[in-house]
Design a protein around this motif. Structure first.
Motif, short mmCIF file in Angstrom:
data_model
loop_
_atom_site.label_atom_id
_atom_site.label_comp_id
_atom_site.label_asym_id
_atom_site.label_seq_id
_atom_site.Cartn_x
_atom_site.Cartn_y
_atom_site.Cartn_z
N LEU A 112 0.58 -1.58 0.28
CA LEU A 112 -0.05 0.08 0.20
C LEU A 112 1.31 1.22 -0.15
O LEU A 112 0.56 2.58 -0.63
N VAL A 113 2.01 0.73 0.76
CA VAL A 113 3.04 2.29 0.86
C VAL A 113 3.47 2.67 -0.46
O VAL A 113 3.18 3.74 -1.09
N SER A 114 3.87 1.16 -1.30
CA SER A 114 4.14 1.37 -2.00
C SER A 114 3.23 2.00 -3.74
O SER A 114 3.65 3.20 -4.12
N LEU A 115 2.00 1.81 -3.45
CA LEU A 115 1.57 2.24 -4.38
C LEU A 115 1.04 3.92 -3.91
O LEU A 115 0.74 4.62 -4.65
N ALA A 116 1.09 4.35 -3.03
CA ALA A 116 0.39 5.63 -2.61
C ALA A 116 1.87 6.22 -2.88
O ALA A 116 1.55 7.58 -3.33
N GLY A 117 3.08 5.74 -2.75
CA GLY A 117 4.10 7.02 -3.37
C GLY A 117 4.30 7.16 -5.17
O GLY A 117 5.21 8.06 -4.89
N GLY A 118 3.84 6.01 -5.71
CA GLY A 118 4.37 5.54 -6.35
C GLY A 118 2.46 7.12 -7.15
O GLY A 118 3.07 7.59 -8.02
N GLN A 119 1.57 7.24 -6.95
CA GLN A 119 0.73 8.11 -7.02
C GLN A 119 1.29 9.53 -6.81
O GLN A 119 0.36 10.54 -7.23
N GLN A 120 1.70 9.64 -5.51
CA GLN A 120 2.37 10.87 -5.73
C GLN A 120 2.94 10.86 -6.41
O GLN A 120 3.38 12.42 -6.49
N ASN A 121 4.20 10.58 -7.57
CA ASN A 121 5.24 11.29 -7.87
C ASN A 121 4.36 11.21 -9.48
O ASN A 121 4.28 12.62 -9.87
N VAL A 122 3.15 10.73 -9.24
CA VAL A 122 2.87 11.02 -10.71
C VAL A 122 2.14 12.46 -10.92
O VAL A 122 1.89 12.79 -11.63
N GLU A 123 1.28 12.51 -9.39
CA GLU A 123 0.77 14.14 -9.25
C GLU A 123 1.98 15.06 -9.08
O GLU A 123 1.01 16.05 -9.76
N GLU A 124 2.76 14.72 -8.96
CA GLU A 124 4.02 15.62 -8.53
C GLU A 124 4.47 16.12 -9.95
O GLU A 124 4.76 17.46 -10.41
N ASN A 125 4.83 15.24 -10.79
CA ASN A 125 5.74 14.86 -11.97
C ASN A 125 4.45 14.42 -12.85
O ASN A 125 4.74 12.63 -13.69
N PRO A 126 3.17 14.96 -13.32
CA PRO A 126 2.66 14.56 -13.89
C PRO A 126 3.09 14.11 -15.55
O PRO A 126 3.84 14.03 -16.23
N PRO A 127 2.65 12.58 -16.16
CA PRO A 127 3.46 12.43 -17.73
C PRO A 127 2.49 13.24 -18.71
O PRO A 127 1.79 14.13 -18.14
N LYS A 128 3.28 13.39 -20.08
CA LYS A 128 2.90 14.57 -20.51
C LYS A 128 2.42 13.65 -21.93
O LYS A 128 2.84 12.71 -22.06
N TYR A 129 1.63 13.61 -22.28
CA TYR A 129 0.72 13.23 -23.97
C TYR A 129 0.89 13.84 -24.93
O TYR A 129 1.09 14.76 -25.45
N LEU A 130 1.71 12.54 -25.61
CA LEU A 130 2.20 13.34 -27.15
C LEU A 130 1.35 12.82 -28.50
O LEU A 130 1.25 11.79 -28.66
#
Length: 255
Positions: A2-20
């Motif tokens: 659960l901690v790993s998933l939360a950390g991954g989600q936080q990383n996506v929110e802080e540094n979101p992907p770009k779409y092209l």
């Protein structure tokens, strides 16, 4: 876990992907063939006369393969937030080599307009015009004119009245080489006329496109103008008209 998933989600929110996504503007190489034992066989296009067949987008520590088809949009590709630059490679595996490298886009969704170097007319050294493509930058009910030709364009656009006795009220605009403009367009039937300006003793306006088209309520309209391969046969400016609904973004990846 659960901690790993939360950390991954936080990383996506802080540094979101770009779409092209990308569109390659140009024409197929002229057909060539040879006679082998009385049978005509097509020859491969000369190097640089068409976009590469094997391409991939760098995303984080991965390379996402995708295919480019002339004058068609690619699927939307996801660039991980950790990616430093926009880089497209040609080839596959260890033999893949950089083809285009640019600064990382800032918009949530971007459109890369790829076209040939105008001096050599080769895809070995392509040009890239990166456009913001998200709904705040280009929304339904708008039309975007993109001019990557070498000619200044004059455009007139107007909604066709339902009463045939009424005259069309045109809006006029100019789009220079390497420029783009976005304006509003009305739902329903519209009339467009596009000309380029020719300089010199034989100067004047030359027609590129004159037609009517219908815009649906959920659509936005792309209009691309690019340098022709054979100006004597087709004129120096070709166009690509592409109405579309707002593209749907893929689900963000889990880091």
């Amino acid at each position: 876990m659960l901690v790993s998933l939360a950390g991954g989600q936080q990383n996506v929110e802080e540094n979101p992907p770009k779409y092209l996504r990308f569109i390659t503007l140009g024409e197929r190489a002229p057909w060539r063939e040879e006679l082998v034992d009385g049978v005509r066989k097509g020859l491969k296009p000369p190097a640089g006369s068409e976009p590469p067949q094997l391409t991939s987008l760098v995303s984080g520590d991965q390379a996402i393969p995708f295919k480019m088809v002339l004058r068609a949009f690619t699927p939307i590709l996801t660039m991980a937030g950790s990616t430093e630059n926009l880089e497209i490679r040609t080839g596959e595996g260890a033999s893949a080599a950089p083809w285009i490298t640019r600064a990382k886009p800032t918009a949530p969704l971007s459109l890369g307009v790829l076209y040939r170097d105008s001096n050599t007319m080769s895809w070995n050294n392509p040009k890239l015009l990166l456009l913001e493509d998200d709904q705040t930058s280009f929304k339904p009910g708008e039309i975007r004119f993109v001019n990557i030709s070498e000619k200044p364009l004059e455009i007139r656009l107007g909604a066709v009245p339902t009463d045939p006795t009424e005259r069309i009220k045109f809006e006029f605009l100019s789009v220079g080489p390497g420029e783009f403009k976005v304006i509003s367009i009305k739902e329903g039937l519209n009339r467009i006329g596009v000309s380029y300006l020719e300089r010199g003793s034989e100067g004047g306006r030359r027609l590129v496109w004159d037609n009517q088209f219908r815009v649906l309520s959920n659509q936005r309209v792309n209009c691309f103008f690019y340098k022709a391969q054979d100006a004597k046969a087709t004129g120096p400016v070709r166009y690509r008209y592409a109405p579309e609904p707002m593209p749907k973004l893929p689900k963000p990846p889990r880091d």
